[in-house]
Scaffold this motif. Structure first.
Motif, PDB file in Angstrom:
ATOM      1  N   ALA A  37       0.836  -1.194   0.000  1.00  0.00           N
ATOM      2  CA  ALA A  37       0.000   0.000   0.000  1.00  0.00           C
ATOM      3  C   ALA A  37       0.873   1.247   0.000  1.00  0.00           C
ATOM      4  N   THR A  38       0.406   2.288  -0.646  1.00  0.00           N
ATOM      5  CA  THR A  38       1.116   3.560  -0.649  1.00  0.00           C
ATOM      6  C   THR A  38       0.199   4.642  -0.096  1.00  0.00           C
ATOM      7  N   GLN A  50       6.442   7.201   7.865  1.00  0.00           N
ATOM      8  CA  GLN A  50       5.008   7.065   8.131  1.00  0.00           C
ATOM      9  C   GLN A  50       4.700   5.682   8.701  1.00  0.00           C
ATOM     10  N   VAL A  51       3.717   5.620   9.564  1.00  0.00           N
ATOM     11  CA  VAL A  51       3.219   4.391  10.187  1.00  0.00           C
ATOM     12  C   VAL A  51       4.360   3.458  10.597  1.00  0.00           C
ATOM     13  N   SER A  52       5.448   4.039  11.126  1.00  0.00           N
ATOM     14  CA  SER A  52       6.657   3.262  11.411  1.00  0.00           C
ATOM     15  C   SER A  52       6.664   2.621  12.790  1.00  0.00           C
ATOM     16  N   ASN A  53       5.592   2.793  13.548  1.00  0.00           N
ATOM     17  CA  ASN A  53       5.486   2.162  14.862  1.00  0.00           C
ATOM     18  C   ASN A  53       6.612   2.598  15.800  1.00  0.00           C
ATOM     19  N   LEU A  97      14.671  -1.340   8.329  1.00  0.00           N
ATOM     20  CA  LEU A  97      14.922  -1.276   6.891  1.00  0.00           C
ATOM     21  C   LEU A  97      13.664  -1.476   6.048  1.00  0.00           C
ATOM     22  N   GLY A  98      12.836  -2.434   6.403  1.00  0.00           N
ATOM     23  CA  GLY A  98      11.629  -2.678   5.639  1.00  0.00           C
ATOM     24  C   GLY A  98      10.666  -3.553   6.417  1.00  0.00           C
ATOM     25  N   PHE A  99       9.415  -3.095   6.605  1.00  0.00           N
ATOM     26  CA  PHE A  99       8.431  -3.858   7.369  1.00  0.00           C
ATOM     27  C   PHE A  99       7.049  -3.253   7.148  1.00  0.00           C
ATOM     28  N   ILE A 100       6.016  -4.027   7.455  1.00  0.00           N
ATOM     29  CA  ILE A 100       4.653  -3.537   7.332  1.00  0.00           C
ATOM     30  C   ILE A 100       4.344  -2.619   8.510  1.00  0.00           C
ATOM     31  N   GLY A 101       3.803  -1.448   8.196  1.00  0.00           N
ATOM     32  CA  GLY A 101       3.584  -0.422   9.203  1.00  0.00           C
ATOM     33  C   GLY A 101       2.408  -0.686  10.118  1.00  0.00           C
ATOM     34  N   SER A 102       2.178   0.264  11.004  1.00  0.00           N
ATOM     35  CA  SER A 102       1.147   0.110  12.028  1.00  0.00           C
ATOM     36  C   SER A 102      -0.269   0.134  11.463  1.00  0.00           C
ATOM     37  N   ASP A 103      -0.424   0.528  10.184  1.00  0.00           N
ATOM     38  CA  ASP A 103      -1.747   0.471   9.562  1.00  0.00           C
ATOM     39  C   ASP A 103      -2.042  -0.911   8.984  1.00  0.00           C
ATOM     40  N   LYS A 105      -0.841  -2.396   6.447  1.00  0.00           N
ATOM     41  CA  LYS A 105      -0.851  -2.560   4.992  1.00  0.00           C
ATOM     42  C   LYS A 105       0.289  -1.846   4.283  1.00  0.00           C
ATOM     43  N   THR A 106       0.812  -0.758   4.846  1.00  0.00           N
ATOM     44  CA  THR A 106       1.825   0.032   4.159  1.00  0.00           C
ATOM     45  C   THR A 106       3.223  -0.513   4.425  1.00  0.00           C
ATOM     46  N   LEU A 107       3.986  -0.746   3.357  1.00  0.00           N
ATOM     47  CA  LEU A 107       5.379  -1.131   3.527  1.00  0.00           C
ATOM     48  C   LEU A 107       6.174   0.118   3.861  1.00  0.00           C
ATOM     49  N   THR A 108       6.690   0.171   5.065  1.00  0.00           N
ATOM     50  CA  THR A 108       7.478   1.311   5.509  1.00  0.00           C
ATOM     51  C   THR A 108       8.912   0.858   5.748  1.00  0.00           C
ATOM     52  N   GLY A 109       9.758   1.763   6.187  1.00  0.00           N
ATOM     53  CA  GLY A 109      11.153   1.435   6.420  1.00  0.00           C
ATOM     54  C   GLY A 109      12.079   2.392   5.698  1.00  0.00           C
TER      55      GLY A 109
END
Length: 339
Positions: A37-38, A50-53, A97-103, A105-109
């Motif tokens: 998701a973006t 964003q949504v990086s927990n 580096l790369g993981f699914i965010g707190s929403d 669905k979004t790949l953050t990192g």
């Protein structure tokens, strides 16, 4: 996967990590890929972290297309209007580096965030696809992915098939229980008699297996273990089934901070360059060889370095120690024989 280093040492609770892992599990089928998701951003801005927990400080960075750089893009990419970005991570993710965010669905990192900054300089819409590590390279080979931003170490072996634009120092680290008194000290001899976990198909696996071969030739034993995901690795570390875990320094340093006040607290027991003892390792954007993407991507990264957005990105993810002064096209990488 690999991360950051100096020539001397490449040298790159549990509750937060487990939460991220739980959210990520199942979003990428083993051996497959998934659309990430973006989020919508205002023109001329990229919001990193964003949504990086809590793994990053959310930061809005101003960045716009640079026509002189985007004009260098291969016609097929420029006409498509998008940059297809590959991220190869375990189902449990690999913060920061790369993981699914707190929403959920979004790949953050840090890696997808830099890719989005580069896409903005190139005037392209970022389209992030998430793969397992092995299938990231299949995606690049097949043309399903334009470029990988996934903590990929520049190596001479990989140059046979890929071209690189470096963007971060690559350091590896060994993580051990905080209660352990063992330290690596930069000498593979200190691994004799130890059991160490590592990710399959990674640069750090190659280095560890070479150390294992050296020790075996001296009549000494190093046991190498593999686990399906980070949760399993850390359960093994906490239960004493393994002595240490070799992985990218940013990932392991992040995990150390998250476990600091838990019964399973860990520490960094040593660091080493991802390119071996004699060369500073580098992490690089990775495209298919002769794709024509390495130069415009390197120019875009150098634009970000010159104008301060690169430093903002690193600071947001607490990776400022991994900074490079310039992006290089196909710089010297891990030798074919890293002895």
């Amino acid at each position: 996967m690999p991360s950051h280093f100096t020539r001397r040492h490449l040298l790159r609770g549990l509750t937060a990590v487990t939460a991220v892992a739980t959210l990520a599990t199942g979003l990428a089928a083993c051996g497959g890929d998934s659309e990430a998701a973006t989020t919508t951003e205002a023109a001329g801005t990229v919001v990193v972290g964003q949504v990086s927990n809590g793994a990053a400080k959310q930061t809005t960075i101003k960045v716009s297309e640079v026509k002189s750089i985007s004009a260098q893009l291969p016609d097929s990419v420029r006409k498509s209007g998008k940059l297809v970005i590959g991220s190869g991570t375990l189902p449990s993710g690999a913060p920061p580096l790369g993981f699914i965010g707190s929403d959920q669905k979004t790949l953050t990192g840090s890696e997808p965030d830099l890719a989005r900054l580069v896409a903005a300089v190139l005037g392209l819409k970022p389209e992030v696809k998430r793969f397992t590590w092995e299938n990231l390279f299949v995606g690049i080979d097949s043309g399903k992915v334009d470029v990988g931003f996934s903590n990929i170490t520049d190596t001479e072996e990989r140059k046979k098939k890929y071209e690189f634009a470096s963007y971060r120092k690559d350091d590896l680290a060994l993580e051990a229980p905080k209660s352990s008194t063992w330290s690596f000290g930069g000498d593979y001899e200190n691994l004799a008699g130890k059991t160490v976990a590592v990710g399959a198909g990674t640069n750090q696996e190659r280095i560890l297996l070479e150390w294992q071969r050296k020790l075996r030739s001296e009549g000494k034993k190093l046991t190498v273990k593999y686990f399906q995901d980070n949760n399993s690795t850390y359960l093994a570390l906490g239960s004493g089934k393994i002595d240490a875990y070799l992985g990218p320094s940013p990932n392991l340093s992040y995990h150390v901070t998250q476990t600091a006040n838990t019964p399973r607290a860990t520490r960094i027991a040593g660091q080493f360059s991802g390119a071996g003892a004699s060369l500073q390792g580098l992490i690089a954007a990775t495209a298919k060889k002769d794709s024509g993407l390495a130069k415009p991507i390197a120019d875009a990264i150098n634009h970000l370095i010159k104008n301060g957005q690169y430093a903002q990105w690193l600071k947001a993810w607490n990776l400022s120690n991994d900074a490079v002064t310039t992006s290089q096209i196909n710089p010297p990488g891990l030798p074919l024989s890293n002895s």
